[in-house]
Design a protein around this motif. Structure first.
Motif, mmCIF file in Angstrom:
data_model
loop_
_atom_site.group_PDB
_atom_site.id
_atom_site.type_symbol
_atom_site.label_atom_id
_atom_site.label_comp_id
_atom_site.label_asym_id
_atom_site.label_seq_id
_atom_site.Cartn_x
_atom_site.Cartn_y
_atom_site.Cartn_z
ATOM 1 N N GLY A 68 -3.182 9.790 0.640
ATOM 2 C CA GLY A 68 -2.804 8.655 1.465
ATOM 3 C C GLY A 68 -3.939 8.300 2.398
ATOM 4 N N ALA A 69 -3.725 7.305 3.248
ATOM 5 C CA ALA A 69 -4.743 6.826 4.186
ATOM 6 C C ALA A 69 -6.040 6.511 3.453
ATOM 7 C CB ALA A 69 -4.990 7.848 5.299
ATOM 8 N N VAL A 70 -5.927 5.768 2.356
ATOM 9 C CA VAL A 70 -7.099 5.392 1.566
ATOM 10 C C VAL A 70 -7.874 4.317 2.326
ATOM 11 C CG1 VAL A 70 -7.892 4.414 -0.619
ATOM 12 C CG2 VAL A 70 -5.925 5.969 -0.586
ATOM 13 N N ARG A 71 -9.142 4.560 2.584
ATOM 14 C CA ARG A 71 -9.961 3.613 3.340
ATOM 15 C C ARG A 71 -10.583 2.558 2.434
ATOM 16 N NH1 ARG A 71 -10.681 5.822 8.520
ATOM 17 N NH2 ARG A 71 -11.324 3.707 9.060
ATOM 18 N N GLN A 72 -11.079 2.993 1.279
ATOM 19 C CA GLN A 72 -11.630 2.042 0.318
ATOM 20 C C GLN A 72 -11.707 2.691 -1.054
ATOM 21 O OE1 GLN A 72 -15.719 0.846 0.801
ATOM 22 N NE2 GLN A 72 -16.434 2.909 1.231
ATOM 23 N N VAL A 73 -11.574 1.851 -2.079
ATOM 24 C CA VAL A 73 -11.730 2.306 -3.457
ATOM 25 C C VAL A 73 -13.169 2.043 -3.858
ATOM 26 C CG1 VAL A 73 -11.003 2.001 -5.849
ATOM 27 C CG2 VAL A 73 -9.317 1.871 -3.999
ATOM 28 N N VAL A 74 -13.868 3.076 -4.277
ATOM 29 C CA VAL A 74 -15.275 2.964 -4.635
ATOM 30 C C VAL A 74 -15.438 2.535 -6.086
ATOM 31 C CG1 VAL A 74 -17.461 4.227 -4.818
ATOM 32 C CG2 VAL A 74 -15.873 4.724 -2.935
ATOM 33 N N ARG A 75 -14.630 3.122 -6.969
ATOM 34 C CA ARG A 75 -14.801 2.860 -8.395
ATOM 35 C C ARG A 75 -13.542 3.262 -9.149
ATOM 36 N NH1 ARG A 75 -19.022 5.237 -8.623
ATOM 37 N NH2 ARG A 75 -18.404 7.328 -9.259
ATOM 38 N N SER A 87 -10.840 -7.137 -10.330
ATOM 39 C CA SER A 87 -9.598 -7.166 -11.111
ATOM 40 C C SER A 87 -8.491 -6.299 -10.526
ATOM 41 C CB SER A 87 -9.880 -6.722 -12.553
ATOM 42 O OG SER A 87 -10.257 -5.345 -12.584
ATOM 43 N N TYR A 88 -8.757 -5.641 -9.394
ATOM 44 C CA TYR A 88 -7.726 -4.827 -8.753
ATOM 45 C C TYR A 88 -7.907 -4.867 -7.244
ATOM 46 C CZ TYR A 88 -11.475 -1.342 -8.436
ATOM 47 O OH TYR A 88 -12.655 -0.696 -8.162
ATOM 48 N N ALA A 89 -6.893 -4.401 -6.528
ATOM 49 C CA ALA A 89 -6.946 -4.384 -5.063
ATOM 50 C C ALA A 89 -6.164 -3.181 -4.550
ATOM 51 C CB ALA A 89 -6.373 -5.669 -4.475
ATOM 52 N N LEU A 90 -6.547 -2.716 -3.371
ATOM 53 C CA LEU A 90 -5.794 -1.653 -2.700
ATOM 54 C C LEU A 90 -4.569 -2.288 -2.075
ATOM 55 C CD1 LEU A 90 -5.600 1.306 -1.793
ATOM 56 C CD2 LEU A 90 -6.997 0.695 0.199
ATOM 57 N N ASP A 91 -3.428 -2.082 -2.687
ATOM 58 C CA ASP A 91 -2.185 -2.746 -2.272
ATOM 59 C C ASP A 91 -1.557 -2.079 -1.066
ATOM 60 O OD1 ASP A 91 -0.055 -4.605 -2.558
ATOM 61 O OD2 ASP A 91 1.126 -3.084 -3.589
ATOM 62 N N SER A 92 -1.674 -0.764 -0.951
ATOM 63 C CA SER A 92 -1.127 -0.019 0.185
ATOM 64 C C SER A 92 -2.018 1.178 0.460
ATOM 65 C CB SER A 92 0.304 0.449 -0.095
ATOM 66 O OG SER A 92 0.749 1.332 0.933
ATOM 67 N N ALA A 93 -2.714 1.147 1.604
ATOM 68 C CA ALA A 93 -3.584 2.265 1.966
ATOM 69 C C ALA A 93 -2.775 3.523 2.222
ATOM 70 C CB ALA A 93 -4.406 1.902 3.196
#
Length: 215
Positions: A68-75, A87-93
């Motif tokens: 949880g508490a995802v700050r950013q998706v790198v890859r 093509s994707y997004a962080l919908d809920s950190a």
């Protein structure tokens, strides 16, 4: 010696709590209280960079990370090929939930036999791999690296202080004691599951509610 997962430092505790035990044991109390807080919310709270996690694909629009508490998706990689970040997004950190903006994520798991197999049970096969940064800079991490600035939410820090102070106050007392009297002073303790006192005081649990990830 501070640890990365420490959600507070000794200096943040009340003087009475800081002097209740000797230094090495105080560090153990701080780390134990911090780990209890992280266990309660359901994911590590300290900053972690470049976490690599394989994820089960359900064939739907969402991927669910364990952290949880995802700050950013790198890859994101699917079967060894990097997915276009657009093509994707962080919908809920908080929940670690990724949403596909166009097509669905692939299904990974077991399929029914036959000419036209259908998905049966989604499971992690290692085909979908997500790299991400998560958590916050804790007081423990800042104490170990002066270039870091603490950004851990204040409510989480206060909850950890409550947990550590409560643990220090009951140091050496039997865990199943519901109440006791010392001289003219009477004290009662919250009875948690199994009859013992809860690791986290109720005030700490209330402060942690917005950050808790229920599984």
């Amino acid at each position: 010696m501070p640890a990365p997962q420490d959600l507070l430092t000794a200096e943040q505790l009340p003087l009475a709590a800081r002097t209740a035990v000797e230094g090495p044991r105080l560090a153990l109390f701080i780390t134990a209280a911090s780990e209890a807080v992280a266990s309660y919310v359901g994911y590590p709270l300290h900053r972690r960079l470049g976490v690599v996690e394989s994820v089960a694909g359900t064939g739907g629009p969402h991927l669910w990370l364990k952290g949880g508490a995802v700050r950013q998706v790198v890859r994101v990689e699917v079967r060894g090929v990097e997915v276009d970040a657009a093509s994707y997004a962080l919908d809920s950190a908080l929940l670690g939930r990724l949403v596909a903006r166009s097509s669905r994520w692939p299904f990974t798991g077991s399929w029914s036999p036959g000419v036209s197999p259908t998905p049966l049970e989604a499971r992690d096969t290692g085909e979908v791999v997500v790299t991400y940064d998560a958590g916050w800079v804790t007081p423990g991490q800042a104490a170990m690296d002066s270039s870091l600035v603490v950004d851990l939410p204040v409510a989480i820090q206060l909850a950890a202080m409550e947990a550590a102070t409560a643990a220090l106050s009951r140091d050496g007392k039997p865990a199943d004691v519901a109440s006791e009297s010392i001289g003219g002073t009477s004290m009662s303790y919250f009875a948690g599951e199994g009859g013992g006192r809860a690791a986290l005081p109720s005030t700490a649990r209330q402060m942690l509610t917005p950050y808790r990830r229920l599984r």
